[in-house]
Design a protein around this motif. Sequence first.
Motif, PDB file in Angstrom:
ATOM      1  N   GLU A 336     155.638  15.944  47.635  1.00 55.28           N
ATOM      2  CA  GLU A 336     154.791  16.411  48.652  1.00 55.28           C
ATOM      3  C   GLU A 336     155.358  17.315  49.752  1.00 55.28           C
ATOM      4  N   ARG A 337     156.610  16.921  50.153  1.00 55.69           N
ATOM      5  CA  ARG A 337     157.288  17.420  51.212  1.00 55.69           C
ATOM      6  C   ARG A 337     157.720  18.905  50.798  1.00 55.69           C
ATOM      7  N   ILE A 338     158.236  18.995  49.413  1.00 57.31           N
ATOM      8  CA  ILE A 338     158.417  20.328  48.947  1.00 57.31           C
ATOM      9  C   ILE A 338     157.105  21.406  48.891  1.00 57.31           C
ATOM     10  N   LYS A 339     156.136  20.690  48.648  1.00 57.28           N
ATOM     11  CA  LYS A 339     154.785  21.525  48.517  1.00 57.28           C
ATOM     12  C   LYS A 339     154.628  21.928  50.077  1.00 57.28           C
ATOM     13  N   GLY A 493     167.978  27.070  51.440  1.00 56.17           N
ATOM     14  CA  GLY A 493     168.373  27.545  50.258  1.00 56.17           C
ATOM     15  C   GLY A 493     168.928  26.578  49.582  1.00 56.17           C
ATOM     16  N   ARG A 494     169.776  25.824  50.068  1.00 59.16           N
ATOM     17  CA  ARG A 494     170.227  24.473  49.402  1.00 59.16           C
ATOM     18  C   ARG A 494     169.173  23.506  48.934  1.00 59.16           C
ATOM     19  N   ILE A 495     168.023  23.210  49.681  1.00 59.45           N
ATOM     20  CA  ILE A 495     167.126  22.570  49.070  1.00 59.45           C
ATOM     21  C   ILE A 495     166.637  23.222  47.999  1.00 59.45           C
ATOM     22  N   GLY A 496     166.230  24.569  47.946  1.00 61.95           N
ATOM     23  CA  GLY A 496     165.943  25.257  46.851  1.00 61.95           C
ATOM     24  C   GLY A 496     166.821  24.863  45.617  1.00 61.95           C
ATOM     25  N   TYR A 497     168.132  24.987  45.622  1.00 66.71           N
ATOM     26  CA  TYR A 497     168.956  24.709  44.562  1.00 66.71           C
ATOM     27  C   TYR A 497     168.595  23.279  43.984  1.00 66.71           C
ATOM     28  N   LEU A 498     168.573  22.381  45.019  1.00 63.50           N
ATOM     29  CA  LEU A 498     168.447  21.129  44.340  1.00 63.50           C
ATOM     30  C   LEU A 498     167.128  20.845  43.903  1.00 63.50           C
ATOM     31  N   LYS A 499     166.051  21.591  44.251  1.00 63.67           N
ATOM     32  CA  LYS A 499     164.769  21.439  43.715  1.00 63.67           C
ATOM     33  C   LYS A 499     164.879  21.872  42.226  1.00 63.67           C
ATOM     34  N   PHE A 500     165.308  23.025  42.048  1.00 66.02           N
ATOM     35  CA  PHE A 500     165.389  23.482  40.789  1.00 66.02           C
ATOM     36  C   PHE A 500     166.366  22.607  39.976  1.00 66.02           C
ATOM     37  N   LEU A 501     167.351  22.049  40.400  1.00 63.63           N
ATOM     38  CA  LEU A 501     168.240  20.996  39.697  1.00 63.63           C
ATOM     39  C   LEU A 501     167.283  19.824  39.241  1.00 63.63           C
ATOM     40  N   ARG A 521     150.248  16.046  26.716  1.00 61.63           N
ATOM     41  CA  ARG A 521     150.491  17.180  27.633  1.00 61.63           C
ATOM     42  C   ARG A 521     150.179  17.049  28.819  1.00 61.63           C
ATOM     43  N   GLU A 522     148.878  16.191  29.163  1.00 58.47           N
ATOM     44  CA  GLU A 522     148.692  15.790  30.495  1.00 58.47           C
ATOM     45  C   GLU A 522     149.530  15.091  31.258  1.00 58.47           C
ATOM     46  N   GLN A 523     150.109  14.119  30.445  1.00 61.44           N
ATOM     47  CA  GLN A 523     151.241  13.210  30.948  1.00 61.44           C
ATOM     48  C   GLN A 523     152.379  14.020  31.609  1.00 61.44           C
ATOM     49  N   ALA A 524     152.640  15.040  30.500  1.00 62.17           N
ATOM     50  CA  ALA A 524     153.931  15.737  31.193  1.00 62.17           C
ATOM     51  C   ALA A 524     153.731  16.621  32.418  1.00 62.17           C
ATOM     52  N   VAL A 525     152.781  17.066  32.300  1.00 62.93           N
ATOM     53  CA  VAL A 525     152.200  18.072  33.387  1.00 62.93           C
ATOM     54  C   VAL A 525     152.135  17.236  34.847  1.00 62.93           C
ATOM     55  N   ASP A 526     151.499  16.238  34.627  1.00 63.83           N
ATOM     56  CA  ASP A 526     151.310  15.148  35.947  1.00 63.83           C
ATOM     57  C   ASP A 526     152.764  14.699  36.337  1.00 63.83           C
ATOM     58  N   TYR A 527     153.732  14.428  35.281  1.00 58.95           N
ATOM     59  CA  TYR A 527     154.954  13.878  35.723  1.00 58.95           C
ATOM     60  C   TYR A 527     155.850  15.060  36.579  1.00 58.95           C
ATOM     61  N   MET A 528     155.627  16.343  36.102  1.00 57.85           N
ATOM     62  CA  MET A 528     156.313  17.304  36.745  1.00 57.85           C
ATOM     63  C   MET A 528     155.796  17.555  38.003  1.00 57.85           C
ATOM     64  N   VAL A 529     154.637  17.859  38.019  1.00 57.13           N
ATOM     65  CA  VAL A 529     153.714  17.935  39.543  1.00 57.13           C
ATOM     66  C   VAL A 529     154.278  16.849  40.614  1.00 57.13           C
ATOM     67  N   ASN A 530     154.366  15.689  40.245  1.00 55.08           N
ATOM     68  CA  ASN A 530     154.595  14.774  40.901  1.00 55.08           C
ATOM     69  C   ASN A 530     156.159  14.643  41.302  1.00 55.08           C
ATOM     70  N   LEU A 531     156.938  15.309  40.408  1.00 57.58           N
ATOM     71  CA  LEU A 531     158.237  15.055  40.652  1.00 57.58           C
ATOM     72  C   LEU A 531     158.939  16.276  41.484  1.00 57.58           C
ATOM     73  N   THR A 532     158.318  17.461  41.350  1.00 53.99           N
ATOM     74  CA  THR A 532     158.645  18.790  41.989  1.00 53.99           C
ATOM     75  C   THR A 532     157.805  19.419  42.845  1.00 53.99           C
ATOM     76  N   GLY A 533     156.516  18.902  42.988  1.00 50.33           N
ATOM     77  CA  GLY A 533     155.610  19.522  43.960  1.00 50.33           C
ATOM     78  C   GLY A 533     155.038  20.985  43.568  1.00 50.33           C
ATOM     79  N   ASP A 534     155.478  21.430  42.403  1.00 51.28           N
ATOM     80  CA  ASP A 534     155.093  22.718  41.682  1.00 51.28           C
ATOM     81  C   ASP A 534     153.376  22.394  41.466  1.00 51.28           C
ATOM     82  N   ALA A 535     152.651  23.529  41.436  1.00 51.24           N
ATOM     83  CA  ALA A 535     151.115  23.582  41.004  1.00 51.24           C
ATOM     84  C   ALA A 535     151.130  23.213  39.613  1.00 51.24           C
ATOM     85  N   PRO A 536     150.029  22.550  39.284  1.00 50.69           N
ATOM     86  CA  PRO A 536     149.717  22.175  37.838  1.00 50.69           C
ATOM     87  C   PRO A 536     149.429  23.324  36.967  1.00 50.69           C
ATOM     88  N   THR A 537     148.996  24.501  37.418  1.00 46.96           N
ATOM     89  CA  THR A 537     149.102  25.563  36.576  1.00 46.96           C
ATOM     90  C   THR A 537     150.509  26.203  36.078  1.00 46.96           C
TER      91      THR A 537
END
Length: 612
Positions: A336-339, A493-501, A521-537
């Motif tokens: 949520e904070r990365i978002k 930039g360091r936050i960005g590096y760790l976010k990609f890690l 598929r939906e479980q995998a998408v939800d896991y990544m959204v909740n992990l990284t803050g990236d958009a569901p699309t």
Amino acid sequence: MFNRRAFLAASAASVALAAAGPGLAADASAQTPAGGKAAADLNHLLDVFFQEDLRRSPEGATMAGMDTGTLAGLRGKLDDRSDAGRKANDAATADQLRRLRGIDRKALTGIDAVNYDSVDYVLTDAMETATRFPFGSGGSPYVLCQLAGAYQSIPNFLDVHHPVEGKADADAYLARLEAFASALDTETAQFKRDAAEGILAADFMLDTTLTQLRALRVDVAQSGLVSSLAKRAAAKGLGDAYGAEAAKVYTDKVGPALDRQIAAVAAGRAKATHDAGVWHIKDGAAWYAQGLKSSTTTTLSPDEVHQIGLDQAREIGARLDTLLKAQGLSQGTVAERIKALRARPESTYPNTDAGKAQLVADLQVKLDDMVSRLPRMFRDLPKAKARVQRVPTAIEAGAPLAYYESPPLEGDRVGTIYFNLHDTAEWPKWSLPSTLYHEGIPGHHLQGCLAQETPGIPLYRANMFFSGYGEGWALYAEQLADELGMYDADPLGRIGYLKFLLFRAGRCVIDTGMHHKRWTREQAVDYMVNLTGDAPTAMTREVDRYCAWPGQACSYKIGHTMWNRLRDEAKAALGAKFDIKDFHQVGLNSGAVPLDVLQTMMGDYIARVKRG
């Protein structure tokens, strides 16, 4: 990136050849290797393999810039996708393995032993895969899906890689356009056979496949397959005849072949399930085990890879938590904070031509700064230069967010790091640097070019790509950028590096989750959204990619983990004798290798330093 990054089947030398770089390695057969006759025989044999694979992959030869001279006839051909062609490739691979094992491995040492072991690994893996799984294409179990098939690769290949400098090139384009129709029909037939045996991509993958096929099947006046030749031939003073000829080939052959493929995929879509994992197809569990082995070049089990992903995601998330709090972001989950950080107006460049030009210019400055710091950690630097460019606007819609294109074997010796700037909102400023270092320097550009420029590595070996090694190195290169101080004045930039890690750790979790633990598929998408803050699309596109190439997404973090583990072991064993420059020289100057071979190399390095 291929681009390489395109070229995920490390078991096929022709695919690795398609990602080839400047090819400055000396002709090993002309040297007198220290290893004596066995080494000389090996180097000669690998030169022979290189030429054999060039002839078996006309597309690879063109992309490598080597379809000239005695190989000029390849320019009018495509790779043979027919059943007979596949059988011939399998037979050729088996014959190469037989000839390789005719050389006494015990008589080899140093780089010669590394060359032998790496080639043996490639050929053995290719034979195991072909024997056990006579379906799919390259790194995918599906001959047709949104990321596999001639329909998906050949139009861009013809437009971007097939040169049109004169009449011979234009004639060769027409020949390849006609061959494209045959390739479509060949894969349509295979798709039908595979589907009848229960080997069928998920419904959502076939939906995208149909969308892409229908976008390709346009009226002849709107076809890029036709206009690409028409425009380039006219620009070279060849008149309008070639445009008319291409239109006729498209109307009479390519269009109908596309219609037949669309009909076959639509019929397959009606029978497809929503199961995301490869487990749902015939021999799917065994295919995944082999795919994971091929991609990571380790013997880690799916459960072990899954746990590595979970553990490292937890550790990286804790580091991000601290850094985000330092930026005043203390409420909510890390995702949520990365978002929230992404939503800040100052986080992105203006989505204008001027803003995009500034983005590219700023990245080139960062790249040049990185190059100036490399001598702190590297003894050898590549001669080939690297540049930053935006993805051409004509192909932005279907291109990856970023990729690296290595220099051709002949001609312009400059590697290119491409950023897709269709919408700059997809690129927060703090996310750009780590991608730059991953794709370029000290990542794919440095590693690949050193492999091709180091004397003593036959071209066949210099142009191999192992995902576990290469993607692992590129991720380790992102870490090196931090260690070289690139983020000391750039905490975001360091936050960005760790976010990609964190994102790469999550890949291990969801890839094994879908293909081994039967996540949806939906479980995998939800896991990544909740992990990284990236958009569901965005995460849906990523998840769909992992469905098409099972196992490959794990290679990044597994490879990164291996590079760090080996460095830690060397530090612990050598103490004050450890030198990071030596470590990198040993790891890079033998070319890409399976991770199992890399472990052996590092063990030999430690023993050598200890002996003094």
